[in-house]
Motif scaffolding. Sequence first.
Motif, PDB file in Angstrom:
ATOM      1  N   GLY A 338       0.818  -1.213   0.000  1.00 14.26           N
ATOM      2  CA  GLY A 338       0.000   0.000   0.000  1.00 14.26           C
ATOM      3  C   GLY A 338       0.848   1.258   0.000  1.00 14.26           C
ATOM      4  O   GLY A 338       2.010   1.240   0.427  1.00 14.26           O
ATOM      5  N   PHE A 339       0.266   2.328  -0.506  1.00 19.56           N
ATOM      6  CA  PHE A 339       0.989   3.596  -0.587  1.00 19.56           C
ATOM      7  C   PHE A 339       1.241   4.163   0.815  1.00 19.56           C
ATOM      8  O   PHE A 339       0.358   4.121   1.684  1.00 19.56           O
ATOM      9  CB  PHE A 339       0.182   4.616  -1.399  1.00 19.56           C
ATOM     10  CG  PHE A 339       0.165   4.299  -2.873  1.00 19.56           C
ATOM     11  CD1 PHE A 339       1.244   4.652  -3.677  1.00 19.56           C
ATOM     12  CD2 PHE A 339      -0.902   3.629  -3.451  1.00 19.56           C
ATOM     13  CE1 PHE A 339       1.247   4.347  -5.033  1.00 19.56           C
ATOM     14  CE2 PHE A 339      -0.915   3.321  -4.809  1.00 19.56           C
ATOM     15  CZ  PHE A 339       0.165   3.686  -5.602  1.00 19.56           C
ATOM     16  N   VAL A 340       2.431   4.704   1.004  1.00 24.50           N
ATOM     17  CA  VAL A 340       2.756   5.417   2.249  1.00 24.50           C
ATOM     18  C   VAL A 340       2.011   6.752   2.206  1.00 24.50           C
ATOM     19  O   VAL A 340       1.948   7.397   1.152  1.00 24.50           O
ATOM     20  CB  VAL A 340       4.279   5.671   2.343  1.00 24.50           C
ATOM     21  CG1 VAL A 340       4.640   6.442   3.604  1.00 24.50           C
ATOM     22  CG2 VAL A 340       5.046   4.358   2.266  1.00 24.50           C
ATOM     23  N   ARG A 351       2.043  -1.305   9.213  1.00 20.16           N
ATOM     24  CA  ARG A 351       1.034  -1.741  10.190  1.00 20.16           C
ATOM     25  C   ARG A 351      -0.375  -1.353   9.728  1.00 20.16           C
ATOM     26  O   ARG A 351      -1.309  -2.139   9.786  1.00 20.16           O
ATOM     27  CB  ARG A 351       1.321  -1.119  11.568  1.00 20.16           C
ATOM     28  CG  ARG A 351       2.621  -1.626  12.165  1.00 20.16           C
ATOM     29  CD  ARG A 351       2.837  -1.187  13.600  1.00 20.16           C
ATOM     30  NE  ARG A 351       4.162  -1.654  14.014  1.00 20.16           N
ATOM     31  CZ  ARG A 351       5.225  -0.864  14.184  1.00 20.16           C
ATOM     32  NH1 ARG A 351       5.130   0.444  14.041  1.00 20.16           N
ATOM     33  NH2 ARG A 351       6.390  -1.382  14.533  1.00 20.16           N
ATOM     34  N   ARG A 352      -0.522  -0.106   9.238  1.00 23.41           N
ATOM     35  CA  ARG A 352      -1.853   0.371   8.832  1.00 23.41           C
ATOM     36  C   ARG A 352      -2.377  -0.417   7.633  1.00 23.41           C
ATOM     37  O   ARG A 352      -3.498  -0.919   7.650  1.00 23.41           O
ATOM     38  CB  ARG A 352      -1.794   1.869   8.496  1.00 23.41           C
ATOM     39  CG  ARG A 352      -3.102   2.441   7.972  1.00 23.41           C
ATOM     40  CD  ARG A 352      -2.974   3.910   7.550  1.00 23.41           C
ATOM     41  NE  ARG A 352      -1.888   4.144   6.613  1.00 23.41           N
ATOM     42  CZ  ARG A 352      -1.910   3.803   5.313  1.00 23.41           C
ATOM     43  NH1 ARG A 352      -2.977   3.201   4.800  1.00 23.41           N
ATOM     44  NH2 ARG A 352      -0.877   4.045   4.540  1.00 23.41           N
ATOM     45  N   GLU A 353      -1.541  -0.560   6.571  1.00 18.11           N
ATOM     46  CA  GLU A 353      -2.029  -1.250   5.364  1.00 18.11           C
ATOM     47  C   GLU A 353      -2.347  -2.722   5.663  1.00 18.11           C
ATOM     48  O   GLU A 353      -3.320  -3.261   5.151  1.00 18.11           O
ATOM     49  CB  GLU A 353      -1.004  -1.145   4.228  1.00 18.11           C
ATOM     50  CG  GLU A 353      -0.965   0.215   3.546  1.00 18.11           C
ATOM     51  CD  GLU A 353      -2.160   0.486   2.617  1.00 18.11           C
ATOM     52  OE1 GLU A 353      -2.945  -0.429   2.327  1.00 18.11           O
ATOM     53  OE2 GLU A 353      -2.294   1.662   2.198  1.00 18.11           O
ATOM     54  N   THR A 354      -1.511  -3.366   6.501  1.00 20.08           N
ATOM     55  CA  THR A 354      -1.781  -4.780   6.817  1.00 20.08           C
ATOM     56  C   THR A 354      -3.103  -4.905   7.554  1.00 20.08           C
ATOM     57  O   THR A 354      -3.934  -5.762   7.237  1.00 20.08           O
ATOM     58  CB  THR A 354      -0.633  -5.374   7.682  1.00 20.08           C
ATOM     59  OG1 THR A 354       0.588  -5.176   7.004  1.00 20.08           O
ATOM     60  CG2 THR A 354      -0.845  -6.861   7.928  1.00 20.08           C
ATOM     61  N   GLN A 355      -3.318  -4.004   8.515  1.00 19.51           N
ATOM     62  CA  GLN A 355      -4.563  -4.098   9.271  1.00 19.51           C
ATOM     63  C   GLN A 355      -5.769  -3.746   8.396  1.00 19.51           C
ATOM     64  O   GLN A 355      -6.794  -4.419   8.445  1.00 19.51           O
ATOM     65  CB  GLN A 355      -4.509  -3.199  10.511  1.00 19.51           C
ATOM     66  CG  GLN A 355      -5.722  -3.456  11.394  1.00 19.51           C
ATOM     67  CD  GLN A 355      -5.528  -2.987  12.822  1.00 19.51           C
ATOM     68  OE1 GLN A 355      -4.523  -2.338  13.139  1.00 19.51           O
ATOM     69  NE2 GLN A 355      -6.481  -3.307  13.671  1.00 19.51           N
ATOM     70  N   GLU A 356      -5.627  -2.708   7.562  1.00 17.30           N
ATOM     71  CA  GLU A 356      -6.752  -2.333   6.675  1.00 17.30           C
ATOM     72  C   GLU A 356      -7.135  -3.484   5.751  1.00 17.30           C
ATOM     73  O   GLU A 356      -8.302  -3.783   5.545  1.00 17.30           O
ATOM     74  CB  GLU A 356      -6.342  -1.153   5.778  1.00 17.30           C
ATOM     75  CG  GLU A 356      -6.382   0.204   6.430  1.00 17.30           C
ATOM     76  CD  GLU A 356      -5.842   1.300   5.494  1.00 17.30           C
ATOM     77  OE1 GLU A 356      -5.616   2.397   5.999  1.00 17.30           O
ATOM     78  OE2 GLU A 356      -5.644   1.064   4.284  1.00 17.30           O
ATOM     79  N   GLU A 357      -6.129  -4.117   5.160  1.00 19.88           N
ATOM     80  CA  GLU A 357      -6.407  -5.088   4.101  1.00 19.88           C
ATOM     81  C   GLU A 357      -6.722  -6.479   4.636  1.00 19.88           C
ATOM     82  O   GLU A 357      -7.422  -7.249   3.987  1.00 19.88           O
ATOM     83  CB  GLU A 357      -5.219  -5.142   3.126  1.00 19.88           C
ATOM     84  CG  GLU A 357      -5.048  -3.820   2.396  1.00 19.88           C
ATOM     85  CD  GLU A 357      -3.943  -3.802   1.351  1.00 19.88           C
ATOM     86  OE1 GLU A 357      -3.338  -4.860   1.089  1.00 19.88           O
ATOM     87  OE2 GLU A 357      -3.697  -2.718   0.788  1.00 19.88           O
TER      88      GLU A 357
END
Length: 445
Positions: A338-340, A351-357
């Motif tokens: 995911g984009f930073v 952490r954010r992209e892993t949790q979102e997806e």
Amino acid sequence: MADLQLSADEEMVERLLDAAARGDLGQVSSVLSRAPSLIDRTGSRGWTALMFGARNGHYDVVKELLDRGCDRFSVNASSQTAYDISKFWGHGHVCRLLGRTDAPGENYFGRETLDRLSARRTDQAWLEARRTAADTVYLLFSKLSPMVSTSCRRQGGQPELRLCRLGHDAVKPLLQKPSTVLVFLGVERTDPPSPSRQADEAPRDPPAWFAVGTEEDADEFLAGGGEEKRLFPRSSHRDLLTLSEDEAGVVAQARSVLAWHSRYSFCSTCGGGTRLEDGGYKRSCLNAECPSLRGVHNTCYPRVDPVVIMLVIHPDGQQCLLGRKKMFPAGMFSCLAGFVEPGETLEEAVRRETQEESGVKVGRVQYVSCQPWPMPSSLMIGCLAIAVTTDIRVDENEIEEARWFSRQQVMDSLLDGAQRVLTVPPRQTIAHQLIKHWIGMNANL
Ligand SMILES: NC(=O)c1ccc[n+]([C@@H]2O[C@H](COP(=O)([O-])OP(=O)(O)OC[C@H]3O[C@@H](n4cnc5c(N)ncnc54)[C@H](O)[C@@H]3O)[C@@H](O)[C@H]2O)c1
Ligand SMILES: [Mg+2]
Ligand SMILES: [Mg+2]
Ligand SMILES: [Mg+2]
Ligand SMILES: [Zn+2]
């Protein structure tokens, strides 16, 4: 008769593998002179002659096998290439030989064959002289597709695309059109001057490379190739992955800068027209009142979009999390990415992209390597991330499915002929390299 033939072949393979393991260069050459097709044949646990040579640090044998065109990327039953094996056993000299196209931390699109000489971008007189020099190389891009030829075939594989290198005369009419974009890419890297050079000989500038971009079809250039077939690949994602490692690096640089020019023709501060500067690395606003002309403005420079891509490891260390988008071919799973976002660290973006997806929470994050991804201008930042939770809840807008896969399942996906529950993206992607990195961390020789 067929059985006899088969066993004679197998005996030759055994002799080849044994000679490679012992470092018997004479025997390796003699077997391959009589039966060149045996070069990539495997013995137990999928080991090739190259792997045996690499395991025992036999430089001459490895060189001979490479010179004869063996497959340096094939993997054994533990998913290790000959390079992984020689690295594990500490044979640095063999690593360097094998590492030419698979160096540690080097990913496809990442090789720099040119010296960018950024200080020369503002030197108009120098640039002008290089533009017309006889040894200058021009790469032509039509609608962001590089002109390539398909004159040769990679051994046993798909056609290899090669960049067409044009001279100044060929591109001169195109350079006179106002809509054509010209980007100075750099000069060829050269060896240090030889001691035999006369002291009064002036050092010569190495050949310069430029990218020429047009939004026109430019089909008139396709005719001049003689024997070779020239084309502008239209499915650029797939076709760009068939270039050599050397050419992929220069295409990544050129394509990203040209893509920026094709989408940022106007000043994003005042909407005014812009002028190309700095050898194609800057667009300055033509409106003298524009705030973008005062101070430093990132709107004037080509953009790079950082993207984190992560292999998330299960807390038990033996499984990894892979996901699939709807657009992926059936059965293919890849790393989450995911984009930073602005004001975010790489670790937080992971952490954010892993949790979102996937709904999975991640603790420790470790950087591994990065990859320029010129579709159009991402920089993929590859990390390993250790999960602290394991329940999966996918974001269905982006991901169709995410699953934990065991180390064995992932290893099987990397092996030819193994029973697979998934396929992984091709070796040119950093996703593939991250997956292999994790498998290689537990050398199971
Ligand atoms: N080389 C590899 O191995 C590999 C693997 C996976 C993804 N990628 C690339 O990484 C990129 C990002 O991955 P993703 O799609 O999962 O990201 P993502 O999870 O952040 O979701 C993409 C969405 O983010 C938004 N977005 C935010 N900033 C953006 C920007 N600067 N440019 C475009 N869209 C932006 C858009 O709405 C887009 O649809 C993709 O372009 C993909 O091509 C490369
Ligand atoms: Mg994503
Ligand atoms: Mg996302
Ligand atoms: Mg995102
Ligand atoms: Zn402006």
